[in-house]
Design an enzyme around this catalytic site. Structure first.
Site, PDB file in Angstrom:
ATOM      1  N   TRP A  56     -30.443  21.933   1.435  1.00 42.15           N
ATOM      2  CA  TRP A  56     -30.037  23.212   2.295  1.00 42.15           C
ATOM      3  C   TRP A  56     -31.107  23.651   2.669  1.00 42.15           C
ATOM      4  CZ3 TRP A  56     -29.113  28.692   1.018  1.00 42.15           C
ATOM      5  CH2 TRP A  56     -29.541  28.780  -0.352  1.00 42.15           C
ATOM      6  N   ASP A  57     -32.227  23.823   2.208  1.00 40.15           N
ATOM      7  CA  ASP A  57     -33.573  24.351   2.647  1.00 40.15           C
ATOM      8  C   ASP A  57     -33.815  24.411   3.837  1.00 40.15           C
ATOM      9  OD1 ASP A  57     -33.656  23.508  -0.234  1.00 40.15           O
ATOM     10  OD2 ASP A  57     -35.512  23.405  -0.392  1.00 40.15           O
TER      11      ASP A  57
ATOM     12  N   GLU B  27     -28.417  29.175  -9.037  1.00 39.51           N
ATOM     13  CA  GLU B  27     -28.054  27.877  -9.925  1.00 39.51           C
ATOM     14  C   GLU B  27     -28.087  27.971 -11.263  1.00 39.51           C
ATOM     15  OE1 GLU B  27     -30.928  25.162  -8.100  1.00 39.51           O
ATOM     16  OE2 GLU B  27     -29.155  24.168  -7.023  1.00 39.51           O
TER      17      GLU B  27
ATOM     18  N   LYS C 176     -31.422  33.224 -10.668  1.00 37.86           N
ATOM     19  CA  LYS C 176     -32.550  32.252 -10.319  1.00 37.86           C
ATOM     20  C   LYS C 176     -33.172  32.754  -9.080  1.00 37.86           C
ATOM     21  CE  LYS C 176     -33.235  27.449  -9.548  1.00 37.86           C
ATOM     22  NZ  LYS C 176     -32.724  26.213  -9.308  1.00 37.86           N
ATOM     23  N   GLN C 177     -32.239  32.864  -7.938  1.00 39.36           N
ATOM     24  CA  GLN C 177     -32.606  33.149  -6.816  1.00 39.36           C
ATOM     25  C   GLN C 177     -31.756  34.197  -6.255  1.00 39.36           C
ATOM     26  OE1 GLN C 177     -32.091  28.938  -5.544  1.00 39.36           O
ATOM     27  NE2 GLN C 177     -32.488  30.163  -3.543  1.00 39.36           N
TER      28      GLN C 177
END
Lengths: 768, 768
Positions: A357-358, A488, A601-602
């Site tokens: 999906w990047d 994640e 995480k992000q």
């Protein structure tokens, strides 16, 4: 972290040779042209540690999945971009002694990647065990003009001896992937031709039966004069080579010009590959190395015109941002809708080189603003072409009636990944794919894309969301259970705010797409209704009902959106208050401990706020940022850029710059000690976004208008970025208290700068 | 489901040979004696499909973990019970033609497992391609008297020919595990001796360096007369064999008596293995096959006296329950605290043959009631001996100060499993291990066990729970995040009621243990305090505080305990209302779909209610049973027995019987089409529990008193079970309206029958 790369505005320079850094440098000095690419390996033999890597776009192998515990629904294969034939090779012997930097004494070693003109040069002096010394200059390009190949000029000077130098240029197809699951080789030889001065090897992949003709044509000069030395041919299984020996006197320079190509069956009939290869080689040899270099420089100048960012007063930042832009452009050119952007591009094997999906979340914004609209359009069509497989994928998971779940990781549309918490549950990727369509249209105005391709994708995705929610008797709301959000570090959670929000947005946007189609493309709409069995009245009404009754976690006390159910059951600890020796937690903590911690995480809630920023007040953005960022460990290379942009939005310019720094030299300075595996290609787009959206405050909302709200980091004198928007091409220079916009196109445009509308005339400029 | 096994009270009988069923039959006809065991493979060559399996208790191999995506904290190795040397082999040639049931015409084939006396007999007639016909009777036992080996009598009758029969008895150590992760063989040859009539092979495992001497001693008779034919020896790598040829006339019977042993370095010095093997073989050969059979029958009679269940009027049920009891006793004898009970016992490789929580939750209750206390005591000591590794295991996951997390799967105390949602999160196993200590003491009265071993284990476990909870600012309670309960169809859930409840109970019981120690074993307690750095005041107070403030989900409306947070967000569907073709869901649904469904794999809340039944009213039990059971798919072989017991408790006798049926012939009728992999040994204990606890209502609560509340399924005439309790040995016969209790021991005991206290005199009986 390493800091051996010299700071330079346009070049990446390594001086001195340290074998321990070689894999890192091989990644950094990678070349690519969208059709192929490879790591900065040496032409001559190297017996030291190296990750040999050459890749041909779109050529993959479905490696049988290896997994400890099989879950129903896992894909049987993982598609891998294959390590392909090595076309670099030119072995060198001096009076029978092999040139090998692992055994020679090496001096004045330098690798220099010229990003402005698109070539790699390597120079060194090597003293062989016998004491004979050569000085070598190798210059190499992968052509973006003649993009099925490239060329090498390999010059050897006899520094302190007279004798014989034997050159053996070759093509070696006996290659393996380091990440092969079963230690198999994936290529077989199909055909070869080998004659004096030219050799072609045709290799075929097992299972997928792609064929690639890797060819070379070469000649030799001595002090600039073409030589006609005797040539021997060598044939081995999956190998074609030539060799020739030239007598040199001390001070002479012998040069090999090696022209190469990778002719793929993706682009030509299998029966024609050798002929096409010969044509290509004849054409570029006739053109000559110097002409190729000139054309390459001109073509790269054009790319830079579109995408460069000029930073005045900070060479380190300048080098970092250009390295990222250069690699984005090396990886993907947007000419072929069958191709996409792997996380490592052509610079390594990790992550299989396939699509995540990047692409939609990070790369699409970059190309939308720095390239012709066709580039992103092809990325969208890539997904359109996979729609049928996305529907099949959803069927495997129990969905029906045209619901589509795009894979987490793919090459050809089939799912490749096999961790249940990601493969089956990280479904927000579907939202990113829908959002990319919207993003393309608001930047380009091309809403006909909905009629041609977009609506079918939106419908499949929205049908998926509709089936994926369920009614909760506990909440008296629709809920979305068992997902993994962008963070994640939490798995199988209920009501992840980001996922639920983007699902609702998909329902809204698909509804809007229906209106657009009915209004502007009614004939095509009728076709689409028939093709997709679309029951407009019923389906649209259901989406509205779900949107009206969807559960979204909100914490009144803190005025924030709740990342997922149960978040406030977690022990609340800020990253700054934890034992810093435990970072990164992914290396120090077991998975359960990570999952039950509040560490993120992000960007997750913040990722959603980034996408839909105009729907939230600055106070809301600030409250969420202030809550979530201190709990975020940024252990994804995709995290800091979003935080940089939001920090800019809420006026925290210092933190915006701090986050920018974490991304811009991620690979150049090997921050995460993993550059050896390849470059973080997809996160490089985020660096560009951090400057243009974070510092310059560039936004495009529903109305399609270009907005800027620039500030300049204290460390910089000025910065200039290039941006294309709805046909206009602008260079925007930001300096302290001043914004200058130069329009180099024939399209006049109105731009909002700090909420003030500014008319920028065609081929004119304004200063604010 | 298959139903080819003939119904018989004491025997398992297969008639006719169907190669397609061979792996299933190999599992069913397995033999074991606690020290070793193996599948019902053939002595003669068989070239058809077969899973050759012979196992030596405690001999394992740490096979390097193979996993798709590595998570921090995963163990590097998975301990596997090894497929060991094949000691069965007796190859047979008739005039040069090999006897092989895959190529011969087979008639009158029969396998007959005599459970009463503990031997396996196989008879068949085979016509070889040449037309020569032999009639074979093979009788085999693994001795529970001389438990380092066993014997085979292999009789061949020349039915229609005169000629030569060549017998080749052998030991073959060139064996592999089907489940080897890297297709490696795990054994190497260390030594061998091979002489006429006797051969010994000593094999050693890689890495773990266990040694096993597998020996054979054999002789030949013709029509009952010992023969002295010429014997040839054959030596190959990892193989020792003899062969001899005997001339037969039509009607003659040639018989091989093959005595075998597996002498393990677990029990003897490595230097002595061959000598011990020779002693063993000499001793049993001197004893002779018939004597071994007689002693075996007598020893099995003793075991049956303890553990038999007699069912009158239902042969099918009778056979089922005895098969389960027989296999429990074949697998574990309780003499060696280093051994435990693998899910497949000695009948297959699946699950690695290692220890799960099945032991404490299902097997301990069985052995507590059917064997001497030492048997369960040894199972407890097994865990005591692994305490240090459980503490190390917890440390790997971030726990400190003596907190112990026992592994999910283990051989030697180290964790073997590597699915994060189970390995790291299915932590309720810790509770089962603590509960087994309590269970042992309430059944035996042996609270000194706390002083000797139990307290240290309880303390480590309780310290783990104390650290594993955290304070929730959302709930203002202690919570237990990120667990997998007994229902493995939900992962990474918060506040699983069962796990939280048993964690609280552990704190309570460990506190009680402290009181017992202080009162009765104060000197030892002082030692233990020092050894464990136990801060009684502080730690006990903290446990009390956690217990007082622990979150346990409770649904007021439905009057039930909530299995885990979010359960009522799931779409509520009953199993009976779903598409039945989708069952079992583990074969039809992807993992995410299973996780977000409300379907329950096995008893979860109900498992907790089962363990702590006296703490709940019948109304509470009924409410929870009525809610959860209809949502349970029973896709674990451990599920129906608990439901049977609770159905009995709430008076639903029909369902109690229905659940019993699902377990009692699980393997005999191959319900789940997986008996080919081996038998479900640990769930067999549950079948016994379903009769004794479900139908007969046997309970022992805190007060240690034996309670019964029997009913009889309508399908049965009467049933009698044997049970041992605090030194008394009782046979309880239940028939319509009548309960008879016979005490065969010297210990008088008071039993509550339907809440009425009944005195059962020593060596006397009562009828109620």
């Amino acid at each position: 972290m390493k800091e051996y790369i010299k700071h330079h505005e346009w070049n990446i320079v390594e001086e001195g040779f340290d074998p321990a850094d070689n894999r890192v440098s091989e990644s950094l000095f990678s070349l690519g042209n969208g059709r192929m690419g490879g790591r900065g390996n040496f032409e001559e033999k190297y017996s030291g540690d190296s990750l040999l890597g050459n890749y041909v776009a779109g050529v993959y192998y479905p490696d049988k999945t290896r997994v400890g515990w099989w879950k129903n629904g896992y894909p049987e294969y993982f598609a891998k971009v294959l390590n392909a034939a090595n076309w670099l090779g030119i072995h060198v012997e001096v009076d029978g002694e092999e040139l090998d930097l692992a055994t020679a004494k090496v001096e004045n070693f330098k690798r220099d990647l010229n990003m402005k003109e698109g070539y790699l040069q390597r120079t060194f002096e090597a003293t062989l065990p016998s004491g004979k010394k050569v000085a070598v200059v190798s210059t190499r390009l992968l052509s973006i003009v003649d993009d099925e190949g490239g060329a090498i000029r390999y010059e050897v000077k006899a520094v302190n001896f007279s004798g014989n130098i034997k050159f053996s240029p070759f093509v070696d197809g006996d290659i393996e992937n380091e990440d092969s699951n079963y230690d198999e080789k994936f290529w077989v030889e199909v055909a070869k031709e080998n004659e004096a001065g030219q050799a072609i090897l045709v290799s075929e992949t097992l299972k997928t039966q792609f064929q690639v003709a890797t060819g070379m044509k070469w000649n030799l000069t001595l002090n600039g004069a073409v030589q006609s030395t005797a040539i021997e041919t060598e044939n081995k299984e999956k190998f074609v080579g030539n060799s020739t020996t030239v007598a040199v006197s001390e001070g002479d320079v012998a040069t090999i010009f090696k022209y190469i190509c990778n002719i793929s069956s993706e682009n030509h009939d299998k029966g024609d590959l050798i002929a096409v290869a010969k044509d290509y080689l004849a054409r570029v040899e006739a053109k000559g190395f110097d002409t190729m270099m000139e054309e390459q420089a001109a073509a790269w100048a054009k790319k830079w015109e579109f995408s460069d960012i000029l930073i005045e007063g900070d060479v380190k930042a300048q080098q970092g941002i250009r390295f990222n832009i250069f690699n984005m452009n090396q990886t993907y050119t947007g000419e072929d809708a069958r191709l996409n952007i792997g996380p490592k591009g052509f610079t390594g094997e990790k992550y299989g080189g396939v699509t995540y999906w990047d692409t939609e979340a990070y790369c699409v914004p970059f190309y939308l603003m720095t390239a012709e609209p066709e580039v992103v359009r092809n990325l969208l069509i890539y997904r359109y072409n996979h729609l049928e497989r996305a529907i099949e994928n959803a069927q495997k998971l129990g969905f029906t009636d045209g619901a589509a779940l795009y894979p987490m990781v793919t090459m050809n549309g089939e799912e490749c990944h096999n961790e249940w918490e990601i493969t089956f549950e990280e479904i927000h990727r579907n939202g990113a794919i829908a959002f990319a369509i919207y993003n393309y249209i608001r930047h380009t105005g091309d809403d006909k894309y909905l009629a041609d391709y977009g609506f079918e994708v939106l419908l499949g995705i929205t049908r998926f969301w509709k089936q994926r929610v369920n009614w909760s008797v506990g909440y008296n709301k629709y809920v979305m259970l068992g997902v993994t959000g962008p963070n994640e570090f939490d798995n199988n959670v209920d009501n992840n705010w980001y996922t639920s929000y983007i699902a609702m947005w998909c329902m809204e946007y698909t509804t809007k797409a229906v209106e657009i189609l009915k209004e502007k493309y009614s004939e095509r709409y009728a076709e689409l209704v028939a093709k997709t069995n679309f029951n407009e009245a019923e389906e649209v009404a259901k989406w509205a009902e779900i949107r009206d009754n969807m559960y979204l976690g909100y914490d009144e006390e803190r005025n924030i959106f709740i990342q997922a159910d149960g978040f406030f059951n977690k022990e609340q600890i800020l990253v700054k208050d934890m034992d810093q020796s435990q970072l990164p937690i992914v290396h120090h903590w077991s998975w359960d401990r990570i999952l039950r911690s509040n560490f993120i995480k992000q960007a997750d809630v913040l990722q959603g706020i980034y996408l839909f920023e105009e729907r939230f007040s600055v106070e809301e953005i600030k409250a969420n940022y202030d809550f979530y960022e201190p709990r975020t460990v940024h252990e994804s290379s995709l995290s800091p850029c979003i935080h940089s942009i939001l920090a800019g939005k809420i006026g925290d310019q210092a933190r915006a710059y701090e986050f920018y720094l974490r991304t811009s030299r991620l690979d150049l300075d090997d921050y995460n000690a993993d550059t050896r595996d390849g470059l973080h290609i997809t996160s490089m787009a985020g660096t560009w976004m951090a400057v243009v959206e974070g510092f310059a405050g560039k936004r495009v909302f529903d109305d399609g208008v270009l907005r800027l709200a620039p500030f300049i980091p204290a460390e910089w004198g000025a910065y200039t970025f290039n941006i294309t928007h709805q046909g206009a091409m602008l260079a925007v220079r930001v300096s302290e208290g001043k914004v200058e916009i130069t329009n180099t196109s024939d399209v006049a445009i109105n731009v909002f700068v700090h909420d003030k509308e500014v008319a920028v005339p065609a081929n004119g400029n304004v200063a604010i």
